[in-house]
Design a protein around this motif. Sequence first.
Motif, PDB file in Angstrom:
ATOM      1  N   VAL A 189     -28.174  -6.969 -73.782  1.00  0.00           N
ATOM      2  CA  VAL A 189     -29.878  -7.106 -73.587  1.00  0.00           C
ATOM      3  C   VAL A 189     -29.833  -7.205 -72.253  1.00  0.00           C
ATOM      4  O   VAL A 189     -29.034  -8.226 -71.840  1.00  0.00           O
ATOM      5  N   LEU A 190     -31.326  -6.947 -71.486  1.00  0.00           N
ATOM      6  CA  LEU A 190     -31.849  -7.069 -70.346  1.00  0.00           C
ATOM      7  C   LEU A 190     -33.025  -7.678 -70.560  1.00  0.00           C
ATOM      8  O   LEU A 190     -33.726  -6.734 -71.184  1.00  0.00           O
ATOM      9  N   VAL A 191     -33.287  -9.166 -69.935  1.00  0.00           N
ATOM     10  CA  VAL A 191     -34.380  -9.758 -70.536  1.00  0.00           C
ATOM     11  C   VAL A 191     -34.853  -9.713 -68.969  1.00  0.00           C
ATOM     12  O   VAL A 191     -34.723 -10.926 -67.350  1.00  0.00           O
ATOM     13  N   THR A 244     -40.242  -5.630 -58.876  1.00  0.00           N
ATOM     14  CA  THR A 244     -40.769  -4.228 -58.834  1.00  0.00           C
ATOM     15  C   THR A 244     -39.980  -3.658 -57.223  1.00  0.00           C
ATOM     16  O   THR A 244     -40.989  -2.490 -56.821  1.00  0.00           O
ATOM     17  N   ASP A 245     -38.531  -3.594 -57.674  1.00  0.00           N
ATOM     18  CA  ASP A 245     -38.092  -2.981 -56.769  1.00  0.00           C
ATOM     19  C   ASP A 245     -36.838  -2.151 -57.709  1.00  0.00           C
ATOM     20  O   ASP A 245     -35.703  -2.484 -57.988  1.00  0.00           O
ATOM     21  N   PRO A 246     -37.292  -0.362 -58.457  1.00  0.00           N
ATOM     22  CA  PRO A 246     -36.289   0.042 -58.958  1.00  0.00           C
ATOM     23  C   PRO A 246     -34.834   0.336 -58.624  1.00  0.00           C
ATOM     24  O   PRO A 246     -34.197   0.348 -59.470  1.00  0.00           O
ATOM     25  N   LEU A 247     -35.127   0.456 -57.800  1.00  0.00           N
ATOM     26  CA  LEU A 247     -33.381   1.603 -56.970  1.00  0.00           C
ATOM     27  C   LEU A 247     -32.191  -0.384 -57.523  1.00  0.00           C
ATOM     28  O   LEU A 247     -31.132  -0.066 -57.537  1.00  0.00           O
ATOM     29  N   ALA A 248     -33.154  -1.241 -56.557  1.00  0.00           N
ATOM     30  CA  ALA A 248     -31.708  -2.729 -56.633  1.00  0.00           C
ATOM     31  C   ALA A 248     -31.765  -3.080 -57.642  1.00  0.00           C
ATOM     32  O   ALA A 248     -30.815  -3.650 -58.225  1.00  0.00           O
ATOM     33  N   VAL A 253     -28.101  -3.855 -61.994  1.00  0.00           N
ATOM     34  CA  VAL A 253     -27.502  -4.048 -63.483  1.00  0.00           C
ATOM     35  C   VAL A 253     -25.975  -2.682 -63.446  1.00  0.00           C
ATOM     36  O   VAL A 253     -25.245  -3.343 -64.947  1.00  0.00           O
ATOM     37  N   GLU A 254     -25.954  -1.341 -63.249  1.00  0.00           N
ATOM     38  CA  GLU A 254     -25.144  -0.857 -62.742  1.00  0.00           C
ATOM     39  C   GLU A 254     -23.874  -1.954 -62.047  1.00  0.00           C
ATOM     40  O   GLU A 254     -22.385  -0.862 -62.959  1.00  0.00           O
ATOM     41  N   GLU A 255     -23.766  -2.317 -61.561  1.00  0.00           N
ATOM     42  CA  GLU A 255     -22.837  -3.135 -61.380  1.00  0.00           C
ATOM     43  C   GLU A 255     -22.321  -4.284 -62.135  1.00  0.00           C
ATOM     44  O   GLU A 255     -20.665  -4.463 -62.598  1.00  0.00           O
ATOM     45  N   ALA A 256     -23.381  -4.902 -62.766  1.00  0.00           N
ATOM     46  CA  ALA A 256     -23.358  -6.012 -63.514  1.00  0.00           C
ATOM     47  C   ALA A 256     -22.389  -5.082 -65.640  1.00  0.00           C
ATOM     48  O   ALA A 256     -21.962  -6.008 -65.760  1.00  0.00           O
ATOM     49  N   THR A 257     -22.989  -4.043 -65.638  1.00  0.00           N
ATOM     50  CA  THR A 257     -22.230  -3.248 -66.622  1.00  0.00           C
ATOM     51  C   THR A 257     -21.330  -2.397 -66.521  1.00  0.00           C
ATOM     52  O   THR A 257     -21.383  -1.846 -67.189  1.00  0.00           O
ATOM     53  N   LYS A 283     -30.064   2.273 -70.476  1.00  0.00           N
ATOM     54  CA  LYS A 283     -29.025   3.599 -70.953  1.00  0.00           C
ATOM     55  C   LYS A 283     -30.147   4.807 -71.671  1.00  0.00           C
ATOM     56  O   LYS A 283     -31.038   4.299 -72.356  1.00  0.00           O
ATOM     57  N   GLU A 284     -29.680   6.429 -71.393  1.00  0.00           N
ATOM     58  CA  GLU A 284     -29.888   6.945 -71.707  1.00  0.00           C
ATOM     59  C   GLU A 284     -29.754   6.466 -73.442  1.00  0.00           C
ATOM     60  O   GLU A 284     -28.854   6.123 -74.896  1.00  0.00           O
ATOM     61  N   GLY A 285     -30.794   7.253 -74.174  1.00  0.00           N
ATOM     62  CA  GLY A 285     -31.369   6.605 -75.791  1.00  0.00           C
ATOM     63  C   GLY A 285     -31.630   5.266 -76.221  1.00  0.00           C
ATOM     64  O   GLY A 285     -31.542   4.942 -77.832  1.00  0.00           O
ATOM     65  N   GLY A 286     -31.513   3.954 -75.092  1.00  0.00           N
ATOM     66  CA  GLY A 286     -31.971   2.739 -75.604  1.00  0.00           C
ATOM     67  C   GLY A 286     -33.217   2.571 -75.821  1.00  0.00           C
ATOM     68  O   GLY A 286     -33.815   3.277 -75.686  1.00  0.00           O
TER      69      GLY A 286
END
Lengths: 346, 346
Positions: A189-191, A244-248, A253-257, A283-286
């Motif tokens: 879960v990401l808050v 507000t920085d979607p790529l960052a 989150v990619e690195e953390a997961t 993720k896809e389907g999330g």
Amino acid sequence: MFKTGCPYGTHRVLEPKGALPQGAWKIDNTMEIYDNEILVDVDVLNIDAASFTQIRRAAGDDREKIAAVMLDIVAKRGKHHNPVTGSGGMFIGRVAQIGPALQDETDLKVGDKIASLVSLSLTPLHIERIKKIHLEKDQVVIEGQAVLFASGLYAVLPPDLPERLALAVLDVAGAPAQTARLVHPGDTVLVVGGGGKSGLLCLYEAKKRAGVTGRVIGIGSGANSCTRMRETGLAGTVLQVSATDPLAVLKAVEEATGGRLADLTINCVNVPGTEMASILATKEGGTIYFFSMATSFTAAALGAEGVGKDVRMLIGNGYAKGHAQIALQVLRESKVLRELFERLYA
Amino acid sequence: MFKTGCPYGTHRVLEPKGALPQGAWKIDNTMEIYDNEILVDVDVLNIDAASFTQIRRAAGDDREKIAAVMLDIVAKRGKHHNPVTGSGGMFIGRVAQIGPALQDETDLKVGDKIASLVSLSLTPLHIERIKKIHLEKDQVVIEGQAVLFASGLYAVLPPDLPERLALAVLDVAGAPAQTARLVHPGDTVLVVGGGGKSGLLCLYEAKKRAGVTGRVIGIGSGANSCTRMRETGLAGTVLQVSATDPLAVLKAVEEATGGRLADLTINCVNVPGTEMASILATKEGGTIYFFSMATSFTAAALGAEGVGKDVRMLIGNGYAKGHAQIALQVLRESKVLRELFERLYA
């Protein structure tokens, strides 16, 4: 003899006809209740911050003039619905009378101390006398009465929690209640905005429901927000990055997961332009739950399509059955959150 | 040798750095593909209606001037992203080259005729020559090329359906696909704006999935819209009432359902102010799917809270996995819809 009322209070709409009470210019504030209404002796009005600021400015912070403006609004509209800001607030009071049609449907008793969880902008209100104005707290102590419709939400104020603390939590009660429903054991879960008031309550529910096999990640843009998430221990991972920085956000989150991203993202950031970060980090389907009132419907809808992301996106409903109990229970269960909230909001 | 690209196409963003292609002012439209891109020989641009109207006006409907404006946009931005309206459109073309990283991930073959399902406002485009401008159809025939990113959506145009008919349906493909997911056997489904293009496709999917134990109700404000719903036989019940009148809608749906209201409400009405009607017509615990781009996030969130309605509210995602196949399949299965759509849109 009681007259029969509509659950949404349309029987009190005076003008324009056909409107709901919130959209109406004027409603009937006669304090004689219909069969499905609740009459409340009001002690305190918590005026919406935007509305109270406008009234203070218009009155030059003169208490007598503020009182005159407030009485004028209620005289003209039958409710404390600021015509400039369009906003209301809430009240605290004691139950005076319960309509006969509601007797078997509510646990409420005459004398219970309650806070309204629907806006003053739709609540019939009669002010007998303004007793005291707390300029810094947006609070006005009055002698008066209000009416709750059958559909009107309220919470009985708990005897074991300070009043201001309870009110601060009730204000965002929908967020932890919806989180409790959406999180499954084992979820990541990401808050987003986890260090704010609603964010911290969501982190607590997410950790509790995701359990030992799940994982909770908090995102905050400021150092203070991140410190709060770390010190409470509610987020297993804290990422300091601007929503507000979607790529960052995606990269963090990619690195953390390990590239797996979030099963569920809860957006509690009250700034515009955070839809894409939430979409990319899920993720896809999330599922993404937008609790932030700064959310743009079109930015979310077109944004997900533009990046071909098949995610379920929910509009945060401020109400969920039992939301007040769920939110107040958090403060009883979590010593660390109660201490933090007492320091920040009580 | 191919360079490695980002699935969202950020490797082509020239300015501002850090933006996604849609938000970027200028992207790189070099027609040498990265390893995860698809190169397409473009035949036709379907310019977004708002954008094309603006260009026609600016050019006084002079075809040479229209061509000059379009070439100028692409020269400055690397994409046909109208700087005045902010909108794009879609393209039709034939696959020219598939990046090696995508070879095993796509069924696409060189030579396939496809329509892009992501906006021209994020698509790298090179126009060699403008061959013909169809003023009334918002269509421009060109010689040129475009690039699809790994996340870019497209549909292979089916050989058994007229091209314009397929495009009209693909434009709203998300609606029937999401309906197919949300409807359960036995559900009472309400489609608000059921007589429009997306509404009729939703009615079809709703009837199919709700089945013999379910029930489909269509709402339309105009007589033509209601006639279309009746003549196709897709809605078991048709209610002529304006979706901007929440109490009238509530009354009509209460009467039609014996007070039980809808399990699922799908809102396809492209006019503002229809959130409350959808909320009131849905039963406690039910679901509302907002497909209309005129939906206000705050009107839905605060509206549900104001009437104390515990409903799940979804933001319409224009994309769902397989949405193009689902939408096109409707026209193959339903003779009556195919005939109606050929008359109205082909």
